[in-house]
Write a protein that holds these residues in place. Structure first.
Motif, PDB file in Angstrom:
ATOM      1  N   CYS A  12       0.833  -1.205   0.000  1.00  0.00           N
ATOM      2  CA  CYS A  12       0.000   0.000   0.000  1.00  0.00           C
ATOM      3  C   CYS A  12       0.871   1.259   0.000  1.00  0.00           C
ATOM      4  O   CYS A  12       1.556   1.539   0.975  1.00  0.00           O
ATOM      5  N   PRO A  13       0.829   2.029  -1.101  1.00  0.00           N
ATOM      6  CA  PRO A  13       1.584   3.287  -1.110  1.00  0.00           C
ATOM      7  C   PRO A  13       0.912   4.334  -0.238  1.00  0.00           C
ATOM      8  O   PRO A  13      -0.316   4.353  -0.106  1.00  0.00           O
ATOM      9  N   GLY A  14       1.709   5.198   0.352  1.00  0.00           N
ATOM     10  CA  GLY A  14       1.183   6.286   1.164  1.00  0.00           C
ATOM     11  C   GLY A  14       2.253   7.336   1.371  1.00  0.00           C
ATOM     12  O   GLY A  14       3.364   7.229   0.836  1.00  0.00           O
ATOM     13  N   ARG A  15       1.896   8.367   2.162  1.00  0.00           N
ATOM     14  CA  ARG A  15       2.833   9.432   2.498  1.00  0.00           C
ATOM     15  C   ARG A  15       2.734   9.689   3.995  1.00  0.00           C
ATOM     16  O   ARG A  15       1.634   9.817   4.538  1.00  0.00           O
ATOM     17  N   ILE A  16       3.887   9.770   4.655  1.00  0.00           N
ATOM     18  CA  ILE A  16       3.912  10.002   6.095  1.00  0.00           C
ATOM     19  C   ILE A  16       3.411  11.416   6.384  1.00  0.00           C
ATOM     20  O   ILE A  16       3.814  12.388   5.749  1.00  0.00           O
ATOM     21  N   VAL A  17       2.531  11.510   7.374  1.00  0.00           N
ATOM     22  CA  VAL A  17       1.963  12.782   7.808  1.00  0.00           C
ATOM     23  C   VAL A  17       2.819  13.302   8.950  1.00  0.00           C
ATOM     24  O   VAL A  17       3.130  12.538   9.864  1.00  0.00           O
ATOM     25  N   PRO A  18       3.191  14.578   8.981  1.00  0.00           N
ATOM     26  CA  PRO A  18       2.851  15.631   8.038  1.00  0.00           C
ATOM     27  C   PRO A  18       3.914  15.909   6.975  1.00  0.00           C
ATOM     28  O   PRO A  18       3.730  16.783   6.154  1.00  0.00           O
ATOM     29  N   VAL A  19       5.023  15.185   6.985  1.00  0.00           N
ATOM     30  CA  VAL A  19       6.148  15.553   6.118  1.00  0.00           C
ATOM     31  C   VAL A  19       5.971  15.172   4.663  1.00  0.00           C
ATOM     32  O   VAL A  19       6.639  15.712   3.783  1.00  0.00           O
ATOM     33  N   GLY A  20       5.090  14.204   4.378  1.00  0.00           N
ATOM     34  CA  GLY A  20       4.824  13.837   2.996  1.00  0.00           C
ATOM     35  C   GLY A  20       5.795  12.841   2.390  1.00  0.00           C
ATOM     36  O   GLY A  20       5.732  12.564   1.192  1.00  0.00           O
ATOM     37  N   THR A  21       6.691  12.262   3.188  1.00  0.00           N
ATOM     38  CA  THR A  21       7.660  11.295   2.674  1.00  0.00           C
ATOM     39  C   THR A  21       6.940  10.039   2.190  1.00  0.00           C
ATOM     40  O   THR A  21       6.135   9.456   2.932  1.00  0.00           O
ATOM     41  N   PRO A  22       7.217   9.604   0.960  1.00  0.00           N
ATOM     42  CA  PRO A  22       6.578   8.374   0.465  1.00  0.00           C
ATOM     43  C   PRO A  22       6.982   7.157   1.295  1.00  0.00           C
ATOM     44  O   PRO A  22       8.110   7.056   1.771  1.00  0.00           O
ATOM     45  N   ILE A  23       6.028   6.246   1.443  1.00  0.00           N
ATOM     46  CA  ILE A  23       6.243   5.009   2.186  1.00  0.00           C
ATOM     47  C   ILE A  23       5.386   3.934   1.531  1.00  0.00           C
ATOM     48  O   ILE A  23       4.355   4.239   0.931  1.00  0.00           O
TER      49      ILE A  23
END
Length: 177
Positions: A12-23
């Motif tokens: 599952c692609p996502g982005r760490i909150v709040p910095v927006g780093t892809p994970i």
């Protein structure tokens, strides 16, 4: 939506909150859905909050949001489709899209480079969700046919005010005076 635990059914692609780093959350991991607004999900995974785009909801075992754009004649980027994509990006705290909130200041299309440049702002300069919203805009606009790159710049001049909201958004938020 109340908090609930689900197991990822695929990576599952996502982005760490709040910095927006892809994970990428690997398949077969437990996550807790803490928020579902505007077709996007905020989940907790390994102690981090992660924003999952609604188009990737199938990875959470949920119905994905489908962005469909008619394939244009030729290879030009259609500006109205860019605006349509922007209307699918919602503020993370209220269910109003960024266009109706008045947060999108400029859209420039470079047809020869197949790129889109967007100037946007936030409701408050110190909003910690800025990088996540920028990521949401980049991700959704990149779905538009013929778009090869998206650049989003956060600007704070002019400062955002509620008068920039559409009447519909003002009514939705109770800010219509």
């Amino acid at each position: 939506m109340e908090r609930r635990m689900v197991t990822t059914v695929t990576d599952c692609p996502g982005r760490i909150v709040p910095v927006g780093t892809p994970i990428t959350i690997p398949k077969d991991n437990f996550v807790t859905i803490t928020q579902a607004l505007g077709g996007n999900y905020t989940v907790t995974y390994n102690g981090n909050m992660v924003r999952v785009d609604g188009t990737d909801a199938a990875a959470l075992g949920l119905e994905p949001e489908v962005l469909e754009f008619e394939q244009p004649d030729g290879d030009d980027i259609v500006e109205e489709q860019v605006w349509d994509a922007l209307r699918t990006v919602f503020d993370p705290e209220i269910p109003v899209d960024l266009v109706n909130l008045g947060l999108i200041y400029k859209v420039e299309i470079n047809q020869s480079a197949k790129s889109v440049y967007i100037e946007m702002t936030l409701t408050a300069p110190g909003c910690g969700m800025g990088p996540v919203l920028v990521g949401d805009v980049e991700y959704r606009v990149a779905q538009v046919p013929n778009v090869e790159s998206v650049k989003v710049e956060l600007v704070f001049d002019p400062p955002w005010s509620r008068e920039m909201m559409s009447e519909e958004a003002q009514l939705e938020t109770g800010m219509f005076y």
